[in-house]
Scaffold this motif. Structure first.
Motif, PDB file in Angstrom:
ATOM      1  N   ALA A  11       8.339   8.221  -2.694  1.00 27.59           N
ATOM      2  CA  ALA A  11       7.283   7.503  -2.352  1.00 27.59           C
ATOM      3  C   ALA A  11       7.492   6.185  -3.067  1.00 27.59           C
ATOM      4  O   ALA A  11       8.224   5.779  -4.056  1.00 27.59           O
ATOM      5  CB  ALA A  11       5.883   7.629  -2.798  1.00 27.59           C
ATOM      6  N   TYR A  12       7.205   4.853  -2.175  1.00 28.49           N
ATOM      7  CA  TYR A  12       7.537   3.667  -2.805  1.00 28.49           C
ATOM      8  C   TYR A  12       5.979   2.973  -2.924  1.00 28.49           C
ATOM      9  O   TYR A  12       5.265   3.113  -1.760  1.00 28.49           O
ATOM     10  CB  TYR A  12       8.486   2.733  -1.739  1.00 28.49           C
ATOM     11  N   ILE A  13       5.855   2.183  -3.621  1.00 33.22           N
ATOM     12  CA  ILE A  13       4.608   1.483  -4.032  1.00 33.22           C
ATOM     13  C   ILE A  13       4.512  -0.040  -3.738  1.00 33.22           C
ATOM     14  O   ILE A  13       5.370  -0.704  -4.699  1.00 33.22           O
ATOM     15  CB  ILE A  13       3.882   1.954  -5.406  1.00 33.22           C
ATOM     16  N   ALA A  14       4.012  -0.583  -2.844  1.00 35.49           N
ATOM     17  CA  ALA A  14       3.832  -1.955  -2.470  1.00 35.49           C
ATOM     18  C   ALA A  14       2.726  -2.673  -3.679  1.00 35.49           C
ATOM     19  O   ALA A  14       1.534  -2.143  -3.360  1.00 35.49           O
ATOM     20  CB  ALA A  14       3.595  -2.345  -1.144  1.00 35.49           C
ATOM     21  N   ASP A  15       3.341  -3.644  -4.304  1.00 37.23           N
ATOM     22  CA  ASP A  15       2.103  -4.473  -5.069  1.00 37.23           C
ATOM     23  C   ASP A  15       2.791  -5.476  -5.612  1.00 37.23           C
ATOM     24  O   ASP A  15       3.652  -5.707  -5.939  1.00 37.23           O
ATOM     25  CB  ASP A  15       1.778  -3.521  -6.223  1.00 37.23           C
ATOM     26  N   PRO A  16       1.876  -6.546  -5.593  1.00 37.10           N
ATOM     27  CA  PRO A  16       2.593  -8.030  -5.870  1.00 37.10           C
ATOM     28  C   PRO A  16       3.101  -7.984  -7.490  1.00 37.10           C
ATOM     29  O   PRO A  16       3.870  -8.530  -7.595  1.00 37.10           O
ATOM     30  CB  PRO A  16       1.333  -8.853  -5.721  1.00 37.10           C
ATOM     31  N   VAL A  17       2.374  -7.176  -8.400  1.00 35.58           N
ATOM     32  CA  VAL A  17       3.008  -7.007  -9.677  1.00 35.58           C
ATOM     33  C   VAL A  17       3.411  -5.797 -10.114  1.00 35.58           C
ATOM     34  O   VAL A  17       4.547  -5.684 -10.296  1.00 35.58           O
ATOM     35  CB  VAL A  17       1.824  -7.445 -10.411  1.00 35.58           C
ATOM     36  N   ASP A  18       2.802  -4.663  -9.690  1.00 34.88           N
ATOM     37  CA  ASP A  18       3.105  -3.289 -10.252  1.00 34.88           C
ATOM     38  C   ASP A  18       3.618  -2.314  -8.979  1.00 34.88           C
ATOM     39  O   ASP A  18       3.302  -1.431  -8.905  1.00 34.88           O
ATOM     40  CB  ASP A  18       1.923  -2.600 -10.804  1.00 34.88           C
ATOM     41  N   TRP A  19       4.729  -3.042  -8.356  1.00 30.36           N
ATOM     42  CA  TRP A  19       5.420  -2.135  -7.214  1.00 30.36           C
ATOM     43  C   TRP A  19       6.211  -1.177  -8.003  1.00 30.36           C
ATOM     44  O   TRP A  19       6.220  -1.270  -9.136  1.00 30.36           O
ATOM     45  CB  TRP A  19       6.215  -3.243  -6.743  1.00 30.36           C
ATOM     46  N   GLY A  20       6.663   0.055  -7.398  1.00 27.20           N
ATOM     47  CA  GLY A  20       7.285   0.983  -8.016  1.00 27.20           C
ATOM     48  C   GLY A  20       8.006   1.991  -7.062  1.00 27.20           C
ATOM     49  O   GLY A  20       7.748   1.801  -5.743  1.00 27.20           O
ATOM     50  N   ALA A  21       8.450   3.176  -7.465  1.00 28.45           N
ATOM     51  CA  ALA A  21       8.967   4.073  -6.632  1.00 28.45           C
ATOM     52  C   ALA A  21       8.835   5.410  -7.387  1.00 28.45           C
ATOM     53  O   ALA A  21       8.855   5.444  -8.788  1.00 28.45           O
ATOM     54  CB  ALA A  21      10.499   3.781  -6.416  1.00 28.45           C
ATOM     55  N   ILE A  22       8.791   6.469  -6.709  1.00 29.34           N
ATOM     56  CA  ILE A  22       8.441   7.809  -7.180  1.00 29.34           C
ATOM     57  C   ILE A  22       9.453   8.840  -6.605  1.00 29.34           C
ATOM     58  O   ILE A  22       9.750   8.672  -5.365  1.00 29.34           O
ATOM     59  CB  ILE A  22       6.995   8.253  -6.749  1.00 29.34           C
ATOM     60  N   PHE A  23      10.104   9.377  -7.399  1.00 31.06           N
ATOM     61  CA  PHE A  23      10.879  10.488  -7.146  1.00 31.06           C
ATOM     62  C   PHE A  23      10.421  11.808  -7.723  1.00 31.06           C
ATOM     63  O   PHE A  23      10.736  11.953  -9.035  1.00 31.06           O
ATOM     64  CB  PHE A  23      12.521  10.125  -7.546  1.00 31.06           C
ATOM     65  N   LYS A  24      10.603  12.884  -7.016  1.00 28.09           N
ATOM     66  CA  LYS A  24      10.494  14.250  -7.593  1.00 28.09           C
ATOM     67  C   LYS A  24      11.972  15.047  -7.721  1.00 28.09           C
ATOM     68  O   LYS A  24      12.572  15.003  -6.815  1.00 28.09           O
ATOM     69  CB  LYS A  24       9.704  15.188  -6.764  1.00 28.09           C
ATOM     70  N   MET A  25      12.185  15.306  -9.003  1.00 24.79           N
ATOM     71  CA  MET A  25      13.518  15.799  -9.250  1.00 24.79           C
ATOM     72  C   MET A  25      13.628  17.236  -9.643  1.00 24.79           C
ATOM     73  O   MET A  25      12.594  17.593 -10.281  1.00 24.79           O
ATOM     74  CB  MET A  25      14.256  14.998 -10.230  1.00 24.79           C
ATOM     75  N   PRO A  26      14.669  18.036  -9.413  1.00 32.12           N
ATOM     76  CA  PRO A  26      14.652  19.664  -9.871  1.00 32.12           C
ATOM     77  C   PRO A  26      14.586  19.520 -11.299  1.00 32.12           C
ATOM     78  O   PRO A  26      13.962  20.709 -11.598  1.00 32.12           O
ATOM     79  CB  PRO A  26      15.869  19.830  -9.029  1.00 32.12           C
TER      80      PRO A  26
END
Ligand SMILES: Cc1cc2nc3c(=O)[nH]c(=O)nc-3n(C[C@H](O)[C@H](O)[C@H](O)COP(=O)(O)OP(=O)(O)OC[C@H]3O[C@@H](n4cnc5c(N)ncnc54)[C@H](O)[C@@H]3O)c2cc1C
Length: 401
Positions: free
Chosen positions: A204-219
């Motif tokens: 998932a990717y998170i849109a935010d003017p300051v605290d944007w981010g990305a999420i990955f579940k890994m094995p």
């Protein structure tokens, strides 16, 4: 395999090993030289796109790799305030690829598989061999390596620099690494908490003017796996502070508050660049993968692009070494993969970052509405997925003559 003037490959990362396997599969001798004493274990990329899985199949490691990772059939773009903005459904690609999903597995689990495959084909990875320099003439190349036993000199037909972003081979070729470096560093935090319980897809990717981010579940070490969350950090803060568990805890609580502390498994920070070498070839010297191009991780194009380029180069180098084509093929590799990188990987990864971090409320609203409209229309969503899964970049490169 050393008696028939091998192709010398510097770097046992995914790109170097993929070129080596491609060559070994058709009987072209290759030697891989790796500076480290064993395959590096560092946490890097881990999100694979459908065309890359097809390439891993061609290399003979696809099915084993698929058995050790996580399939990601849907992924989201979210807003901090809005929650889910869009959720893409990769099953729309079922008629285009046998692998209609993203696939998550740590990069350091792929390299030993490729290394094992290369050795099964008769190749050898020479660990503890740090490339120093090389010369070339009409007959081939001569390279020098620093080893625990002293300097070794090796001759070959071609020298392939797959030695990562700081490539010594690229420096030797004296080609500029054109582009820029982002001011912020990227912080990656590994946690045990299951974000799926909060509605997050495995990517998932998170849109935010300051605290944007990305999420990955890994094995990670097996079920239940580990979630990696990526955020930008203030460039002025010292590394030790940003890497500390209290800083990670503060960042995570701001992202998703919970009454008890997070289980922080690891933290990592790195600088991110957008750069492409002005050329990928100087006579018998070639570069591939991160040695030739680097980009931000938003969209997961770095490792995937490196493997697409390695597959392309491996095929062409094999044809040249088997007298099935002229050296013009090597220039075709450069044209195809430079274009794929500049026009797709660089443009799209920069665009992805801009969309996530957009500060102007009106432009942000327009961007997010555009995404929602794309998701709502099946054909537009499919076209979006063909592009974001790098299928169009491979097609585009293949059409270049
Ligand atoms: C911290 C970090 C996080 C990343 N996260 C992501 C991500 O989330 N998504 C994504 O798509 N991409 C990510 N990337 C990029 C991705 O990991 C690379 O695109 C990928 O590793 C490229 O593979 P490569 O084989 O070209 O280079 P590398 O994996 O860098 O391999 C190069 C190899 O060459 C060896 N070497 C270097 N110099 C020499 C020398 N002089 N002699 C001999 N050997 C040498 C190195 O030890 C290494 O084994 C990340 C990169 C970093 C650094």
């Amino acid at each position: 395999m050393t008696d028939r003037n091998p192709v010398l490959i510097v770097g046992a990362g995914p790109a170097g090993l993929a070129v080596a396997v491609k060559l070994a599969m058709v009987g072209v001798p290759a030697l891989v030289f790796e500076a480290e004493e064993k395959f590096p274990l560092d946490l890097r990329a881990g999100s694979f796109h459908p065309p890359t899985l097809e390439i891993l199949d061609q290399l003979g490691v696809g099915q084993e790799f698929l058995s050790i990772g996580i399939k990601v059939p849907r992924w989201q773009i979210r807003g901090r305030e809005e929650g889910v903005i869009v959720e893409w459904d990769l099953s729309l690609l079922s008629d285009i690829t046998p692998y209609p999903f993203r696939f998550h597995c740590e990069q350091f689990k792929l390299t030993p598989l490729l290394g094992k495959r290369f050795e099964a084909l008769g190749g050898k990875v020479q660990f503890g061999h740090r490339f120093i320099d090389a010369t070339q003439d009409a007959d081939g190349v001569t390279a020098r390596f620093e080893t625990p036993g002293g300097i070794e000199t090796v001759t070959g037909r071609y020298l392939v620099g797959a030695d990562g972003a700081r490539s010594a081979v690229r420096h030797l070729m004296d080609v500029p690494f054109e582009g820029f470096t982002w001011p912020e560093r990227f912080l990656v935090i590994g946690i045990k908490q299951d974000l799926a319980l909060h509605g997050y897809t495995y990517n998932a990717y998170i849109a935010d003017p300051v605290d944007w981010g990305a999420i990955f579940k890994m094995p990670h070490k097996g079920p239940p796996g580990m979630w990696r969350v990526l955020f930008p950090t203030d460039a002025t803060l010292p590394d030790e502070e940003v890497l500390s568990v209290p800083f990670a805890e503060k960042t995570l609580q701001h992202f998703l508050p919970r009454p008890t502390p997070y289980d922080v498994e690891h933290t990592n920070i790195y600088r991110v660049h957008q750069r492409v070498a002005a050329d990928f070839r100087r006579g018998k010297f070639l570069i591939v993968g991160d040695a030739a191009h680097v980009n931000n991780p938003l969209g997961a194009f770095g490792l995937n692009g490196a493997l697409h380029a390695a597959s392309n180069l491996g095929d062409k180098l094999a044809a040249v070494c088997r007298d099935e084509g002229s050296e013009d093929l090597l220039d075709l590799y450069v044209r195809q993969r430079r274009a794929a990188n500049v026009e797709f990987v660089q443009a799209q990864s920069i665009r992805n970052k801009q969309v996530l971090e957009e500060k102007d409320p009106a432009i942000r609203a327009k961007n997010l509405d555009e995404l929602r409209a794309t998701e709502a229309d099946r054909e537009r969503q499919k076209a979006y997925l063909i592009r974001s899964s790098m299928i169009s970049s491979i097609r585009h490169a293949a059409a270049i003559t």
